[in-house]
Scaffold this active site. Structure first.
Site, PDB file in Angstrom:
ATOM      1  N   ASP A  66       0.836  -1.193   0.000  1.00 35.62           N
ATOM      2  CA  ASP A  66       0.000   0.000   0.000  1.00 35.62           C
ATOM      3  C   ASP A  66       0.877   1.252   0.000  1.00 35.62           C
ATOM      4  O   ASP A  66       2.030   1.229   0.438  1.00 35.62           O
ATOM      5  CB  ASP A  66      -0.911   0.024   1.230  1.00 35.62           C
ATOM      6  CG  ASP A  66      -1.979  -1.058   1.189  1.00 35.62           C
ATOM      7  OD1 ASP A  66      -2.302  -1.527   0.080  1.00 35.62           O
ATOM      8  OD2 ASP A  66      -2.489  -1.426   2.267  1.00 35.62           O
ATOM      9  N   LYS A  67       0.319   2.342  -0.451  1.00 37.43           N
ATOM     10  CA  LYS A  67       1.057   3.598  -0.564  1.00 37.43           C
ATOM     11  C   LYS A  67       1.775   3.966   0.730  1.00 37.43           C
ATOM     12  O   LYS A  67       2.946   4.358   0.717  1.00 37.43           O
ATOM     13  CB  LYS A  67       0.105   4.723  -0.969  1.00 37.43           C
ATOM     14  CG  LYS A  67       0.756   6.092  -1.084  1.00 37.43           C
ATOM     15  CD  LYS A  67      -0.266   7.161  -1.414  1.00 37.43           C
ATOM     16  CE  LYS A  67       0.361   8.540  -1.451  1.00 37.43           C
ATOM     17  NZ  LYS A  67      -0.625   9.609  -1.723  1.00 37.43           N
TER      18      LYS A  67
END
Length: 326
Positions: A144-145
């Site tokens: 995830d970012k």
């Protein structure tokens, strides 16, 4: 040709939606918007309603667009020398220490500042090796970012398939570390459940009794301090947001998680405390390797609120030794 959907939130007022698209997303020039049959929808009272591209949009509007995408879009991507540390590299793989805040691959609002753009800059042959790919050349698995840490990427399609099969067959050993809210009361254990899209928010996931996909996470308590705990987490499956969903379900949300955590006004500057610490995998010809990232600085800074410098250094040294063989 395939039909693609993308959602985004408008960052600034614009007289026309098509002008906003062409001004903010390189892939949507005025000619591209027409050629790719872009259709737009604006969220109103929880539903997306179709609007004309000539309509004005305003900051914080939620927009859904549908458009045609060619089978290969790799030529649209630009190399970018993003500062990402390399943990290991050979002729087939490259292992990165992904910083927090960087996406693994391009999306509608991030086209030039992702891991893929870094790979295109660093590996000059990537476009040739992945000429049949779309916009994820080299990406074997995704973080995830706001999750930092170990990320393995492939330099060619055969290696990508070889590595991806190991993730699919659960033949890798992945270890994450996380700081969660609350004092964990189990030294070790596991949680097995179904994970499915949330009924009320399709961007989120939640634990379900019988819907979705099976997910298994093993956990180990490393440290209780103040009102928090430091955990080692082993995802035995690879579901979207799995660790974040499971920690929320156990009522120990990961600190800094704006999606699954609790709002705490005193911790506004805290970002997601989830880090991919270690990955063990065969990089080819039965060459099993162990890749370990550094203990993240943001974890050290947060822990320093509870321990003196010498004591904290000793704690981290012991944690590093333990996690090496966990």
């Amino acid at each position: 040709m395939i039909r693609v959907k993308r959602e985004f939130t408008v960052k600034e007022n614009a007289l026309r939606l098509d002008l906003y698209l062409s001004g903010n997303f390189e892939v949507f020039t005025r000619s591209q918007i027409k050629r790719r049959n872009v259709e737009a929808f604006k969220k109103s009272n929880g539903k997306f309603l179709k609007i004309k591209l000539s309509k004005p949009v305003f900051k914080d509007d939620e927009i859904l667009i549908e458009f045609d995408e060619e089978s290969s879009q790799i030529d649209c991507l630009r190399p970018s020398n993003i500062p990402i540390a390399i943990i290991y590299e050979d002729s087939n793989v490259i292992v990165l220490n992904k910083p927090q805040g960087i996406l693994s691959h391009p999306g509608i609002s991030h086209w030039d500042d992702t891991v893929v753009n870094f790979l295109l800059y660093h590996i000059k042959s990537l476009k040739i090796n992945f000429n049949e790919e779309k916009i994820r050349p080299g990406i074997v698995h995704r973080l995830d970012k706001d999750t930092s840490g170990v990320l393995i990427c492939a330099k060619n399609i055969s290696t990508l398939r070889f590595l991806a099969q190991q993730f699919k067959d659960k033949r890798t050993n992945k270890v994450y570390i996380a700081i969660v809210k609350g004092n964990f009361n189990s030294f070790f254990g596991s949680i097995e459940s179904f994970i499915d899209r949330d009924k009320h928010n399709r961007k989120k996931f939640s634990v379900s009794k019988d819907r979705g996909k099976k997910a298994l996470t093993e956990y180990r308590l490393l440290l209780n301090f103040g009102e928090y705990s430091l955990l080692a987490l082993k995802p035995k499956t690879g579901r979207t947001h799995q660790l974040r969903v499971h920690m929320k379900y156990l009522n120990f949300p990961i600190l800094g998680d704006e999606v699954y955590g609790r709002v705490d006004g005193s911790l506004k500057k805290i970002t997601l405390m989830l880090h991919s610490y270690k990955l063990e995998i065969d990089v080819g010809k039965n060459s099993f390797k162990k890749f370990i990232s550094e203990f993240p600085k943001r974890f050290v800074i947060f822990l320093s609120n509870f321990y003196k410098s010498d004591e904290l250094n000793l704690i981290i040294d012991n944690l590093v030794l333990f996690l090496r063989d966990f």
